[in-house]
Every structure is written in C-alpha cells, then in structure tokens.
Design an enzyme around this catalytic site. Structure first.
Site, PDB file in Angstrom:
ATOM      1  CG  ASP A 109      -1.982   0.892   1.340  1.00 19.47           C
ATOM      2  OD1 ASP A 109      -2.633   1.146   0.323  1.00 19.47           O
ATOM      3  OD2 ASP A 109      -2.217   1.433   2.437  1.00 19.47           O
ATOM      4  CB  THR A 113       4.976  -2.724   5.821  1.00 19.16           C
ATOM      5  OG1 THR A 113       3.905  -2.051   6.481  1.00 19.16           O
ATOM      6  CG2 THR A 113       5.276  -4.043   6.505  1.00 19.16           C
ATOM      7  CE  LYS A 137      -5.592  -0.977  -1.211  1.00 17.39           C
ATOM      8  NZ  LYS A 137      -5.977  -0.450   0.109  1.00 17.39           N
ATOM      9  NE  ARG A 171      -5.512 -11.278  10.346  1.00 19.81           N
ATOM     10  CZ  ARG A 171      -4.729 -10.257   9.983  1.00 19.81           C
ATOM     11  NH1 ARG A 171      -4.300 -10.184   8.746  1.00 19.81           N
ATOM     12  NH2 ARG A 171      -4.399  -9.326  10.843  1.00 19.81           N
TER      13      ARG A 171
HETATM   14  P1  IMP Z   1       1.863  -0.431   3.781  1.00 20.61           P
HETATM   15  O1  IMP Z   1       2.946  -0.434   4.819  1.00 20.61           O
HETATM   16  O2  IMP Z   1       1.088   0.858   3.766  1.00 20.61           O
HETATM   17  O3  IMP Z   1       2.333  -0.821   2.397  1.00 20.61           O
HETATM   18  O4  IMP Z   1       0.757  -1.414   4.247  1.00 20.61           O
HETATM   19  C1  IMP Z   1       0.913  -2.723   4.325  1.00 20.61           C
HETATM   20  C2  IMP Z   1      -0.111  -3.326   5.265  1.00 20.61           C
HETATM   21  O5  IMP Z   1      -1.302  -2.516   5.451  1.00 20.61           O
HETATM   22  C3  IMP Z   1      -0.591  -4.606   4.657  1.00 20.61           C
HETATM   23  O6  IMP Z   1       0.291  -5.671   4.940  1.00 20.61           O
HETATM   24  C4  IMP Z   1      -1.952  -4.752   5.288  1.00 20.61           C
HETATM   25  O7  IMP Z   1      -1.811  -5.340   6.550  1.00 20.61           O
HETATM   26  C5  IMP Z   1      -2.461  -3.325   5.457  1.00 20.61           C
HETATM   27  N1  IMP Z   1      -3.377  -2.949   4.346  1.00 20.61           N
HETATM   28  C6  IMP Z   1      -3.138  -2.072   3.359  1.00 20.61           C
HETATM   29  N2  IMP Z   1      -4.183  -1.969   2.523  1.00 20.61           N
HETATM   30  C7  IMP Z   1      -5.119  -2.826   2.994  1.00 20.61           C
HETATM   31  C8  IMP Z   1      -6.439  -3.195   2.546  1.00 20.61           C
HETATM   32  O8  IMP Z   1      -6.980  -2.729   1.521  1.00 20.61           O
HETATM   33  N3  IMP Z   1      -7.084  -4.110   3.309  1.00 20.61           N
HETATM   34  C9  IMP Z   1      -6.540  -4.683   4.415  1.00 20.61           C
HETATM   35  N4  IMP Z   1      -5.321  -4.374   4.870  1.00 20.61           N
HETATM   36  C10 IMP Z   1      -4.602  -3.454   4.159  1.00 20.61           C
END
Ligand code: IMP
Ligand code: MG
Length: 180
Positions: A109, A113, A137, A171
């Site tokens: 996203d 992370t 995304k 989940r």
């Molecule tokens: P990032 O660090 O923003 O890339 O987010 C990663 C984490 O956010 C993922 O491993 C998910 O746990 C959570 N996440 C991001 N988008 C979604 C979504 O659309 N649905 C559920 N969890 C999400």
C-alpha cells in the site's frame, strides 16, 4: 466481544477476485518464481499475519527447494493504515547471509512496511532481496519501492479476505472482496 470490528450489515460485499482467479494467478506466480530461482538458495520471508494464506498457497506452487520463515511487523496507529513507524516485533530465525530472499506479503500500500523490512533484512547480508505481493496499490505509494512479483494490481479500494483483515475479522474468507 464476539463480532467486534466487523463491517456493519448494511454494507454489501463485492468480490474483486474469486477463488478461481486467485488459484490460477498464484499458480502462475509459483511457476515464474520457480523458474527465476532455479539456481539459487531461495528463502521466502512471509510477513505475518496478512500473508499467511498467500504464502501457504504460493510455496505449494513452487517446484524448487525453498526455506520458509516468518516475520511480524507492527506499525503505530490503526492496523489498516501504516505509518512510517514500522517495528519488527518478531524476527526471522533463518540465517539468510548469501542466500536469495523473497519477501512475501499480502498487499503493498504505502510501502512503508516493505521498505522497513527490506532495509532490515539487507543488514543480514543476503545475496539478493526481491518482493512478492498478492495485491499492489501503486496509487497509494509513499516510498520509492515496487514489488518484483504481483498477483493483481488494484485501485485505491479497501479490500479484505485471503489473509487481509478488517479489525479482527475476514482473514479466513477465501476470496478477495470490498464493501460498497
Ligand atoms: P503499507 O505499509 O502501507 O504498504 O501497508 C501494508 C499493510 O497494510 C498490509 O500488509 C496490510 O496489513 C495493510 N493494508 C493495506 N491496505 C489494505 C487493505 O486494503 N485491506 C486490508 N489491509 C490493508
Ligand atoms: Mg500486513
């Protein structure tokens, strides 16, 4: 309390990827990864909890020897929205020095992370690090990082199922869906 953090019953669910869509794409990814890593010492590092189902399916579609390990990260704030503060709360147990690491996650996203995990694992001196996510995304990205293997690229919609949660639930739902 039972049922807490579930979406209100007036919302309707819309399937984005069916069980069949998921199965065939995961099979393709497993084949591709097996080809790309046939001469390497592959270690899959699965990020808990979201990627447990995808990892279990993906590694069973791989036809090469593979070590599998797990890592848990946490980010401050709401579970679904990551912030720049990503902590490693459970480390891998394998020695990845000189090995070829494939990080597996449910979704990329903002990328915060993944960036944190890549930087952390680099300090263990692997031979290479690549990224595989079931869902990407890209329109939400906050860091300069892209996955090497992607199941499906999706727009900016909140999705659940196939390992992805909302609150404490969803989940275990075998397809990927959103709420309208
Ligand atoms: P990032 O660090 O923003 O890339 O987010 C990663 C984490 O956010 C993922 O491993 C998910 O746990 C959570 N996440 C991001 N988008 C979604 C979504 O659309 N649905 C559920 N969890 C999400
Ligand atoms: Mg996650």
């Amino acid at each position: 309390m039972k049922g807490e953090n579930r979406v209100e019953s007036n919302k309707s669910e819309r399937t984005l990827f069916s069980i069949e869509d998921i199965n065939s794409r995961v099979k393709e990814l497993g084949g591709l990864i097996s080809k790309d890593y046939k001469d390497n010492n592959l270690v899959v590092v699965s990020l808990l909890r979201g990627s447990f189902i995808f990892t279990a399916d993906l590694v069973r579609k791989m036809t090469i020897p593979v070590e599998i390990d797990f890592m848990t990260t946490s980010s401050y704030g709401h579970d679904e929205i990551s912030t720049g503060n990503v902590n490693i709360i459970h480390d891998i147990r394998s020695d990845i020095k000189d090995k070829d690491v494939l990080i597996v996650d449910d979704i990329m996203d903002s990328g915060y992370t993944m960036k944190r995990v890549v930087e952390y694992l680099k300090s263990k001196k692997p031979n290479s690090i690549k990224i595989c996510v079931m869902l990407d995304k890209p329109s939400r990205r906050k860091v300069d990082l892209s996955p090497d293997y992607v199941g499906f690229t999706i727009p900016d919609v909140f999705i659940v199922g196939y390992g992805l949660n909302y609150g404490d639930y969803y989940r275990n739902i075998p397809h990927i869906f959103t709420f309208d």
